[in-house]
Design a protein around this motif. Structure first.
Motif, PDB file in Angstrom:
ATOM      1  N   MET A   1       0.837  -1.208   0.000  1.00 54.12           N
ATOM      2  CA  MET A   1       0.000   0.000   0.000  1.00 54.12           C
ATOM      3  C   MET A   1       0.869   1.253   0.000  1.00 54.12           C
ATOM      4  O   MET A   1       1.948   1.260   0.583  1.00 54.12           O
ATOM      5  CB  MET A   1      -0.901   0.013   1.232  1.00 54.12           C
ATOM      6  CG  MET A   1      -2.048  -0.979   1.179  1.00 54.12           C
ATOM      7  SD  MET A   1      -3.217  -0.722   2.525  1.00 54.12           S
ATOM      8  CE  MET A   1      -4.413  -1.980   2.131  1.00 54.12           C
ATOM      9  N   GLY A   2       0.393   2.315  -0.639  1.00 61.70           N
ATOM     10  CA  GLY A   2       1.148   3.552  -0.702  1.00 61.70           C
ATOM     11  C   GLY A   2       1.009   4.378   0.564  1.00 61.70           C
ATOM     12  O   GLY A   2       0.092   4.186   1.363  1.00 61.70           O
ATOM     13  N   ILE A   3       1.946   5.305   0.741  1.00 61.55           N
ATOM     14  CA  ILE A   3       1.892   6.241   1.862  1.00 61.55           C
ATOM     15  C   ILE A   3       2.199   7.649   1.364  1.00 61.55           C
ATOM     16  O   ILE A   3       2.812   7.828   0.313  1.00 61.55           O
ATOM     17  CB  ILE A   3       2.888   5.866   2.987  1.00 61.55           C
ATOM     18  CG1 ILE A   3       4.342   5.943   2.473  1.00 61.55           C
ATOM     19  CG2 ILE A   3       2.583   4.487   3.560  1.00 61.55           C
ATOM     20  CD1 ILE A   3       5.383   5.815   3.574  1.00 61.55           C
ATOM     21  N   PHE A   4       1.754   8.640   2.128  1.00 61.23           N
ATOM     22  CA  PHE A   4       2.156  10.022   1.912  1.00 61.23           C
ATOM     23  C   PHE A   4       3.078  10.429   3.051  1.00 61.23           C
ATOM     24  O   PHE A   4       2.787  10.163   4.223  1.00 61.23           O
ATOM     25  CB  PHE A   4       0.953  10.964   1.903  1.00 61.23           C
ATOM     26  CG  PHE A   4       0.152  10.957   0.636  1.00 61.23           C
ATOM     27  CD1 PHE A   4       0.768  10.888  -0.598  1.00 61.23           C
ATOM     28  CD2 PHE A   4      -1.232  11.055   0.677  1.00 61.23           C
ATOM     29  CE1 PHE A   4       0.023  10.888  -1.773  1.00 61.23           C
ATOM     30  CE2 PHE A   4      -1.988  11.061  -0.484  1.00 61.23           C
ATOM     31  CZ  PHE A   4      -1.351  10.972  -1.717  1.00 61.23           C
ATOM     32  N   LYS A   5       4.191  11.060   2.707  1.00 60.34           N
ATOM     33  CA  LYS A   5       5.066  11.726   3.681  1.00 60.34           C
ATOM     34  C   LYS A   5       4.822  13.214   3.524  1.00 60.34           C
ATOM     35  O   LYS A   5       4.992  13.772   2.441  1.00 60.34           O
ATOM     36  CB  LYS A   5       6.538  11.393   3.412  1.00 60.34           C
ATOM     37  CG  LYS A   5       6.931   9.967   3.738  1.00 60.34           C
ATOM     38  CD  LYS A   5       7.198   9.797   5.221  1.00 60.34           C
ATOM     39  CE  LYS A   5       7.797   8.421   5.508  1.00 60.34           C
ATOM     40  NZ  LYS A   5       8.041   8.239   6.950  1.00 60.34           N
ATOM     41  N   ILE A   6       4.435  13.866   4.615  1.00 61.01           N
ATOM     42  CA  ILE A   6       4.038  15.269   4.548  1.00 61.01           C
ATOM     43  C   ILE A   6       4.826  16.078   5.561  1.00 61.01           C
ATOM     44  O   ILE A   6       4.811  15.776   6.753  1.00 61.01           O
ATOM     45  CB  ILE A   6       2.531  15.424   4.837  1.00 61.01           C
ATOM     46  CG1 ILE A   6       1.707  14.641   3.826  1.00 61.01           C
ATOM     47  CG2 ILE A   6       2.121  16.884   4.833  1.00 61.01           C
ATOM     48  CD1 ILE A   6       0.634  13.825   4.441  1.00 61.01           C
ATOM     49  N   GLU A   7       5.513  17.096   5.068  1.00 61.87           N
ATOM     50  CA  GLU A   7       6.163  18.062   5.957  1.00 61.87           C
ATOM     51  C   GLU A   7       5.188  19.219   6.157  1.00 61.87           C
ATOM     52  O   GLU A   7       4.892  19.962   5.224  1.00 61.87           O
ATOM     53  CB  GLU A   7       7.471  18.558   5.354  1.00 61.87           C
ATOM     54  CG  GLU A   7       8.240  19.495   6.285  1.00 61.87           C
ATOM     55  CD  GLU A   7       9.530  20.003   5.673  1.00 61.87           C
ATOM     56  OE1 GLU A   7       9.943  21.124   6.038  1.00 61.87           O
ATOM     57  OE2 GLU A   7      10.111  19.278   4.830  1.00 61.87           O
ATOM     58  N   GLY A   8       4.681  19.352   7.362  1.00 58.18           N
ATOM     59  CA  GLY A   8       3.631  20.325   7.626  1.00 58.18           C
ATOM     60  C   GLY A   8       4.149  21.696   7.998  1.00 58.18           C
ATOM     61  O   GLY A   8       5.357  21.947   8.070  1.00 58.18           O
ATOM     62  N   GLY A   9       3.200  22.607   8.246  1.00 62.21           N
ATOM     63  CA  GLY A   9       3.545  23.952   8.676  1.00 62.21           C
ATOM     64  C   GLY A   9       4.018  24.863   7.570  1.00 62.21           C
ATOM     65  O   GLY A   9       4.601  25.921   7.826  1.00 62.21           O
ATOM     66  N   VAL A  10       3.774  24.485   6.301  1.00 57.28           N
ATOM     67  CA  VAL A  10       4.227  25.274   5.153  1.00 57.28           C
ATOM     68  C   VAL A  10       3.049  26.087   4.618  1.00 57.28           C
ATOM     69  O   VAL A  10       1.961  25.555   4.413  1.00 57.28           O
ATOM     70  CB  VAL A  10       4.785  24.358   4.044  1.00 57.28           C
ATOM     71  CG1 VAL A  10       5.194  25.164   2.819  1.00 57.28           C
ATOM     72  CG2 VAL A  10       5.958  23.536   4.567  1.00 57.28           C
ATOM     73  N   ARG A  11       3.271  27.384   4.421  1.00 59.65           N
ATOM     74  CA  ARG A  11       2.236  28.221   3.811  1.00 59.65           C
ATOM     75  C   ARG A  11       2.159  27.932   2.315  1.00 59.65           C
ATOM     76  O   ARG A  11       3.177  27.824   1.643  1.00 59.65           O
ATOM     77  CB  ARG A  11       2.541  29.707   4.033  1.00 59.65           C
ATOM     78  CG  ARG A  11       2.634  30.124   5.500  1.00 59.65           C
ATOM     79  CD  ARG A  11       1.268  30.241   6.129  1.00 59.65           C
ATOM     80  NE  ARG A  11       1.362  30.531   7.552  1.00 59.65           N
ATOM     81  CZ  ARG A  11       1.324  31.762   8.077  1.00 59.65           C
ATOM     82  NH1 ARG A  11       1.182  32.813   7.275  1.00 59.65           N
ATOM     83  NH2 ARG A  11       1.408  31.947   9.380  1.00 59.65           N
ATOM     84  N   ASN A 411      -2.444   3.825   3.875  1.00 62.79           N
ATOM     85  CA  ASN A 411      -3.708   3.454   3.229  1.00 62.79           C
ATOM     86  C   ASN A 411      -4.247   4.606   2.376  1.00 62.79           C
ATOM     87  O   ASN A 411      -5.434   4.908   2.380  1.00 62.79           O
ATOM     88  CB  ASN A 411      -4.745   3.050   4.293  1.00 62.79           C
ATOM     89  CG  ASN A 411      -5.924   2.302   3.701  1.00 62.79           C
ATOM     90  OD1 ASN A 411      -5.795   1.641   2.680  1.00 62.79           O
ATOM     91  ND2 ASN A 411      -7.079   2.422   4.325  1.00 62.79           N
ATOM     92  N   ILE A 412      -3.353   5.248   1.630  1.00 64.00           N
ATOM     93  CA  ILE A 412      -3.751   6.430   0.856  1.00 64.00           C
ATOM     94  C   ILE A 412      -4.609   6.068  -0.355  1.00 64.00           C
ATOM     95  O   ILE A 412      -5.152   6.959  -1.011  1.00 64.00           O
ATOM     96  CB  ILE A 412      -2.525   7.244   0.396  1.00 64.00           C
ATOM     97  CG1 ILE A 412      -1.607   6.398  -0.496  1.00 64.00           C
ATOM     98  CG2 ILE A 412      -1.784   7.809   1.594  1.00 64.00           C
ATOM     99  CD1 ILE A 412      -0.490   7.204  -1.134  1.00 64.00           C
ATOM    100  N   GLU A 413      -4.770   4.751  -0.621  1.00 62.90           N
ATOM    101  CA  GLU A 413      -5.691   4.353  -1.679  1.00 62.90           C
ATOM    102  C   GLU A 413      -7.100   4.871  -1.393  1.00 62.90           C
ATOM    103  O   GLU A 413      -7.870   5.152  -2.321  1.00 62.90           O
ATOM    104  CB  GLU A 413      -5.710   2.829  -1.820  1.00 62.90           C
ATOM    105  CG  GLU A 413      -4.454   2.235  -2.447  1.00 62.90           C
ATOM    106  CD  GLU A 413      -3.256   2.197  -1.514  1.00 62.90           C
ATOM    107  OE1 GLU A 413      -3.441   2.429  -0.286  1.00 62.90           O
ATOM    108  OE2 GLU A 413      -2.139   1.935  -1.986  1.00 62.90           O
ATOM    109  N   GLN A 414      -7.435   5.007  -0.120  1.00 60.48           N
ATOM    110  CA  GLN A 414      -8.739   5.569   0.247  1.00 60.48           C
ATOM    111  C   GLN A 414      -8.872   7.004  -0.256  1.00 60.48           C
ATOM    112  O   GLN A 414      -9.919   7.410  -0.760  1.00 60.48           O
ATOM    113  CB  GLN A 414      -8.939   5.521   1.767  1.00 60.48           C
ATOM    114  CG  GLN A 414      -9.179   4.138   2.331  1.00 60.48           C
ATOM    115  CD  GLN A 414     -10.573   3.626   2.025  1.00 60.48           C
ATOM    116  OE1 GLN A 414     -11.382   4.311   1.432  1.00 60.48           O
ATOM    117  NE2 GLN A 414     -10.859   2.396   2.418  1.00 60.48           N
ATOM    118  N   ILE A 415      -7.812   7.795  -0.122  1.00 55.47           N
ATOM    119  CA  ILE A 415      -7.832   9.179  -0.610  1.00 55.47           C
ATOM    120  C   ILE A 415      -7.877   9.200  -2.133  1.00 55.47           C
ATOM    121  O   ILE A 415      -8.633   9.972  -2.746  1.00 55.47           O
ATOM    122  CB  ILE A 415      -6.602   9.954  -0.091  1.00 55.47           C
ATOM    123  CG1 ILE A 415      -6.592   9.977   1.451  1.00 55.47           C
ATOM    124  CG2 ILE A 415      -6.583  11.383  -0.645  1.00 55.47           C
ATOM    125  CD1 ILE A 415      -5.344  10.569   2.059  1.00 55.47           C
TER     126      ILE A 415
END
Length: 436
Positions: A1-11, A411-415
């Protein structure tokens, strides 16, 4: 299953264009089964659920040709009805909630329609009674195989128009019954019909094909049956759920974003509900402009000072598909909000993941949650989480984009079932998101 890696706090900053509406496309694609003539559909979203339905139609014998980005032609002049009784169909149809809506057109045109128990989001019980009671009212015989959860309706002598009162204003139920009634003998009236813009689009498309549907946009539809339908060209509306998602994203990341070509007249209460949360959004032509919320956003209380309550209801009420987004946005507002999810008893269960991120949420029961806003004084913390369904998935993605640190969503297949190339489109406005 795929995943997203997200660096947050970015405008973020820039323009984003909503995809075609998933919920409309599911109905419109099933309607191609009503005629042997060619139908052209534009603005079809390239997402898992829609692509599954297109594949199912192809396996049924529909001739499909892609003529451009998001544009297809469909011709159902050699439908293989026997495919409905194969094991392959049972597996294929059972993986997609929207597959239920092939039953009405098949019943109307070929005198029978079968479907395995449909899949889809695990957000609580989603009954099919409205669909099948409508078919029975039109004269079909119903059968159900409990062993393999296989439903069937048959009307070898055709359907007959009648008056009916739906037990709930089901969108898919209304769509299915209307598609069956357009080829029935005589006149059908459907009271307590759903009247969402996407259902209005379906009725307008069928009228363009030669159907006689009146009362469009109201909860009382009248359908005069016709002998046959012809071809047409139809364009799908922009997805109002995605539009609401981008409004929530802009607020949570305090970003300046313009959402292009939103079809304002079909948004209903969506802009006003976000304004109640204190979010500024401007109408610029057919676009929505959301400025950077440097000072945060202040929730409006009711006139008597009571806590703001946001609840879902059938159209023209607020759509339940956006309550998950509203709940996430409320975690950083100035003030408190009661979220009341009336229609599905499992849709709020993803809030434990937001609580793990530092959100102040009290889950009162399966239907109600009180959110105590942080006013950005305490931002959400990055974490690892799994997407349980489409709408919770996008809500968690928005939370991760606003959080400090690097989050992982599994479980990014849901998205992907509901949002087209979402990582690419977010990167285009500055998001730091990687698919792995």
């Amino acid at each position: 299953m795929g995943i997203f890696k997200i660096e947050g706090g970015v405008r973020l900053k820039g323009d984003i264009t909503p995809q075609g509406a998933k919920n409309e496309a599911l109905q419109i694609l099933c309607a191609v089964l009503l005629t042997e003539e060619k139908i052209t559909i534009n603005n079809i979203p390239d997402i898992i659920d829609i692509n599954k339905l297109i594949t199912l139609l192809g396996n049924l014998g529909v001739k499909i040709q892609k003529v451009g980005s998001g544009s297809y032609t469909f011709q159902a002049d050699e439908v293989n009805i026997s495919y409905l009784e194969t094991e392959a169909f049972k597996k294929e149809g059972g993986s997609l909630r929207g597959s239920i809506m092939i039953v009405g057109p098949l019943l109307a045109r070929f005198g029978k329609g079968y479907i395995p128990k449909p899949g889809g989001d695990k957000i609580g019980r989603r009954r099919l009674d409205t669909h099948f009671e409508g078919f029975i009212n039109l004269g079909a015989k119903f059968r159900y195989n409990r062993e393999d959860h296989f439903y069937g309706v048959e009307a070898p002598d055709g359907l007959t128009g009648t008056d009916m009162l739906l037990d709930e204003a089901s969108v898919t139920g209304t769509a299915n019954i209307v598609m069956a009634a357009v080829l029935a003998k005589g006149t059908t009236t459907i009271y307590n019909a759903a009247c969402e813009p996407y259902l209005q689009q379906l009725c307008k498309m069928m009228n363009a094909m030669g159907a006689k549907v009146s009362g469009i946009g109201s909860n009382l539809l009248t359908i005069e049956g016709v002998d046959k339908l012809g071809g047409c060209t139809h364009r799908i509306l922009p997805d109002m759920i995605e539009i609401g998602s981008w409004i929530g994203l802009a607020a949570m990341t305090r970003s300046e974003i313009t959402i292009k070509d939103v079809s304002w007249e079909n948004l209903g209460l969506i802009p006003n509900v976000f304004r109640k949360l204190g979010i500024t959004l401007e109408k610029r032509g057919d676009d929505i402009y959301i400025p950077e919320h440097k000072e945060g956003y202040q929730v409006r209380t009711d006139i008597d000072g009571s806590i703001l309550t946001i609840s879902d209801a059938p159209w023209p009420g607020f759509t339940p598909d956006l309550l998950s987004i509203v709940l996430v946005v409320a975690t950083q507002c100035k003030g408190d909000v009661l979220i009341h999810q009336k229609m599905f008893e499992s849709r709020l269960f993803f809030v434990d993941k937001l609580i793990d991120m530092g959100a102040k949420i009290i889950l009162c029961d399966p239907h109600r949650a009180v959110v105590i806003g942080h006013d950005f004084k305490s931002t959400l913390k990055a974490t690892t989480m799994s997407s349980p369904d489409i709408r919770a998935g996008i809500s968690l993605l928005i939370a991760a984009l606003s959080a400090k640190g690097t989050s992982t969503i599994q479980n990014i297949e849901q998205i992907d079932r509901g949002y087209e190339n979402i990582d690419e489109r977010l990167r285009a406005i500055g998001a730091k998101i990687v698919r792995a």
